[in-house]
Design an enzyme around this catalytic site. Structure first.
Site, PDB file in Angstrom:
ATOM      1  N   THR A   1     -13.832  18.451   7.350  1.00 41.06           N
ATOM      2  CA  THR A   1     -13.498  17.115   6.860  1.00 41.06           C
ATOM      3  C   THR A   1     -12.101  17.114   6.233  1.00 41.06           C
ATOM      4  O   THR A   1     -11.650  18.146   5.713  1.00 41.06           O
ATOM      5  CB  THR A   1     -14.528  16.665   5.806  1.00 41.06           C
ATOM      6  OG1 THR A   1     -14.019  15.546   5.085  1.00 41.06           O
ATOM      7  CG2 THR A   1     -14.847  17.768   4.798  1.00 41.06           C
ATOM      8  N   ASP A   2     -11.462  15.942   6.245  1.00 36.17           N
ATOM      9  CA  ASP A   2     -10.163  15.830   5.574  1.00 36.17           C
ATOM     10  C   ASP A   2     -10.298  15.976   4.056  1.00 36.17           C
ATOM     11  O   ASP A   2      -9.311  16.187   3.358  1.00 36.17           O
ATOM     12  CB  ASP A   2      -9.463  14.507   5.936  1.00 36.17           C
ATOM     13  CG  ASP A   2     -10.220  13.263   5.494  1.00 36.17           C
ATOM     14  OD1 ASP A   2     -11.384  13.398   5.038  1.00 36.17           O
ATOM     15  OD2 ASP A   2      -9.668  12.160   5.602  1.00 36.17           O
ATOM     16  N   GLU A   3     -11.556  15.882   3.558  1.00 34.47           N
ATOM     17  CA  GLU A   3     -11.737  15.951   2.105  1.00 34.47           C
ATOM     18  C   GLU A   3     -11.396  17.331   1.540  1.00 34.47           C
ATOM     19  O   GLU A   3     -11.225  17.483   0.339  1.00 34.47           O
ATOM     20  CB  GLU A   3     -13.165  15.544   1.728  1.00 34.47           C
ATOM     21  CG  GLU A   3     -13.458  14.108   2.121  1.00 34.47           C
ATOM     22  CD  GLU A   3     -14.728  13.539   1.507  1.00 34.47           C
ATOM     23  OE1 GLU A   3     -15.078  13.938   0.385  1.00 34.47           O
ATOM     24  OE2 GLU A   3     -15.340  12.687   2.161  1.00 34.47           O
TER      25      GLU A   3
ATOM     26  N   LYS B   1     -17.366  22.540   1.910  1.00 34.41           N
ATOM     27  CA  LYS B   1     -16.803  22.458   3.267  1.00 34.41           C
ATOM     28  C   LYS B   1     -15.548  23.339   3.363  1.00 34.41           C
ATOM     29  O   LYS B   1     -15.336  24.024   4.361  1.00 34.41           O
ATOM     30  CB  LYS B   1     -16.464  21.005   3.632  1.00 34.41           C
ATOM     31  CG  LYS B   1     -17.644  20.062   3.710  1.00 34.41           C
ATOM     32  CD  LYS B   1     -18.600  20.362   4.854  1.00 34.41           C
ATOM     33  CE  LYS B   1     -18.013  20.065   6.202  1.00 34.41           C
ATOM     34  NZ  LYS B   1     -19.039  20.286   7.271  1.00 34.41           N
TER      35      LYS B   1
ATOM     36  N   TYR C   1     -19.086  18.782  -2.705  1.00 33.42           N
ATOM     37  CA  TYR C   1     -19.185  18.629  -1.235  1.00 33.42           C
ATOM     38  C   TYR C   1     -17.937  19.202  -0.569  1.00 33.42           C
ATOM     39  O   TYR C   1     -18.022  20.075   0.309  1.00 33.42           O
ATOM     40  CB  TYR C   1     -19.364  17.149  -0.864  1.00 33.42           C
ATOM     41  CG  TYR C   1     -19.045  16.853   0.593  1.00 33.42           C
ATOM     42  CD1 TYR C   1     -19.845  17.356   1.620  1.00 33.42           C
ATOM     43  CD2 TYR C   1     -17.937  16.071   0.954  1.00 33.42           C
ATOM     44  CE1 TYR C   1     -19.556  17.107   2.964  1.00 33.42           C
ATOM     45  CE2 TYR C   1     -17.637  15.816   2.285  1.00 33.42           C
ATOM     46  CZ  TYR C   1     -18.447  16.334   3.288  1.00 33.42           C
ATOM     47  OH  TYR C   1     -18.148  16.082   4.604  1.00 33.42           O
TER      48      TYR C   1
END
Ligand SMILES: NC(=O)c1ccc[n+]([C@@H]2O[C@H](COP(=O)([O-])OP(=O)(O)OC[C@H]3O[C@@H](n4cnc5c(N)ncnc54)[C@H](O)[C@@H]3O)[C@@H](O)[C@H]2O)c1
Length: 333
Positions: free
Chosen positions: A133-135, A165, A161
């Site tokens: 994810t870009d997060e 990741k 989260y």
């Protein structure tokens, strides 16, 4: 993309009963009729066989109810199926839940990834692809619209989260370097489209607006996300599997930044509902301000570009939720 392959490949898709995974399986079965797809999913609250209903009887599809953290079960499945490709969508994916129960996120998102990669090492694999994810990059300031996440942007996760990741991404790269495992990683921006569990912004607002219930918006609603229609994400993964270079990370995003509040207003307009339903609630802890992907690498190297405009995608998505009341009842029960 429909890059036809003559040979039958076996793909193991983990987390395929969730939002993006189920769209990906459906897309792959449509585009690669020779492929065999095995879906391994624990069916948590976010996973549902209703997402796979149209294809459960497909002769090239097998569903296995199981946990990616269960080493024995994963190895047993590799013994039986000998997958050529593994695409790991399985994850706990909701930031708010990660703030309540971080340990579960480390368990599934990090340790589950390790189990899958160990199985790939033991049994051999053509490609292991990690859906990230870009997060993992943290956030960008609202005052600097000139800044974007590239694959070189340092990891700077904000939530349990995104930290889980990011940890998994580091482990995937370490398995590539240490054991020579053929891996790729994609880091996508926010997805929207059919099958998304109605705890995430877009489906939640659609569902609440339809019931004329309050539309809770965090803080002042100025946070910016970069939205991509889920099928464009599936096409990008397909390209990476075919043409992506092992050991590489590919960012996926369509330069479609929008403020949360503008999305909610748009949904009200599309559904003919009053904006008076909007209620501002206490901000999420550590809430990221802005995400924005620079997709130059996947565009120049693999030729990927998003094909669905936000105007089309959001209409299709709203229409899907309007016409799938039974799906909603199953999911919410
Ligand atoms: N939704 C987005 O906007 C977005 C954006 C970028 C990246 N991602 C990533 O894409 C992936 C899929 O996201 P999503 O939105 O479809 O998530 P989702 O929550 O809808 O689906 C996750 C799926 O994983 C399954 N699962 C959870 N734990 C499992 C376990 N231990 N073993 C086997 N299966 C398990 C669930 O049952 C569910 O079917 C995630 O890795 C997420 O981090 C999502």
């Amino acid at each position: 993309m429909n890059i036809q392959t003559q040979n039958t490949r076996t793909l193991l898709i983990t987390g395929g009963a969730g939002f993006i995974g189920s769209n990906f399986i459906t897309y792959m079965l449509e585009n690669y009729p020779n492929d065999r797809i095995i879906c391994l999913d624990k069916l948590t609250y976010a996973g549902n066989l209703a997402n796979l209903l149209p294809i459960t009887e497909h002769p090239h599809f097998r569903f296995v109810n199981g946990d990616i953290c269960d080493r024995d079960a994963v190895y047993q499945l590799f013994e039986e199926e000998h997958p050529d490709i593994v695409v790991n969508f399985a994850a706990e994916s909701h930031v708010d839940r990660s703030i309540e129960t971080p340990e579960l996120f480390l368990q599934t998102n990090l340790l589950g990834t390790a189990v899958l990669m160990d199985a790939c090492r033991n049994y051999g694999i053509h490609r292991y692809h990690q859906i990230s994810t870009d997060e993992v990059y943290g956030d960008l300031p609202l005052t600097r619209p000139d800044l974007f996440f590239t694959e070189q942007t340092p990891i700077h996760a904000s939530s349990p989260y995104s930290a889980s990741k990011a940890s998994a991404d580091l482990l995937v790269l370490a398995y590539h370097r240490t054991y020579g495992l053929p891996v790729t990683i994609s880091r996508c921006s926010n997805n929207y489209g059919p099958h998304q569990f109605p705890e995430k912004l877009i489906p939640r607002m659609i569902v609440n607006a339809l019931k004329e219930q309050p539309l809770p918006v965090y803080g002042n609603g100025e946070n910016v996300r970069d939205w991509l229609y889920v099928i464009d994400h599936c096409k990008a993964i397909d390209l990476i599997l075919h043409k992506g270079r092992s050991g590489e990370i590919y960012n996926i995003g369509g330069h479609n930044e929008m403020k949360n509040i503008d999305i909610v207003r748009l949904i009200c307009t599309e559904l003919g509902k009053s904006e008076e339903l909007i209620t501002y609630v206490a901000d999420r802890k550590g809430h990221d301000l802005r995400y924005a992907i620079d997709p130059t690498k996947i565009h120049t190297e693999l030729g990927w570009l998003p094909q669905t405009s936000f105007a089309d995608g959001i209409r299709k998505t709203i229409q899907w939720y309007l016409t799938h009341e039974e799906w909603l009842n199953i999911i919410l029960s």
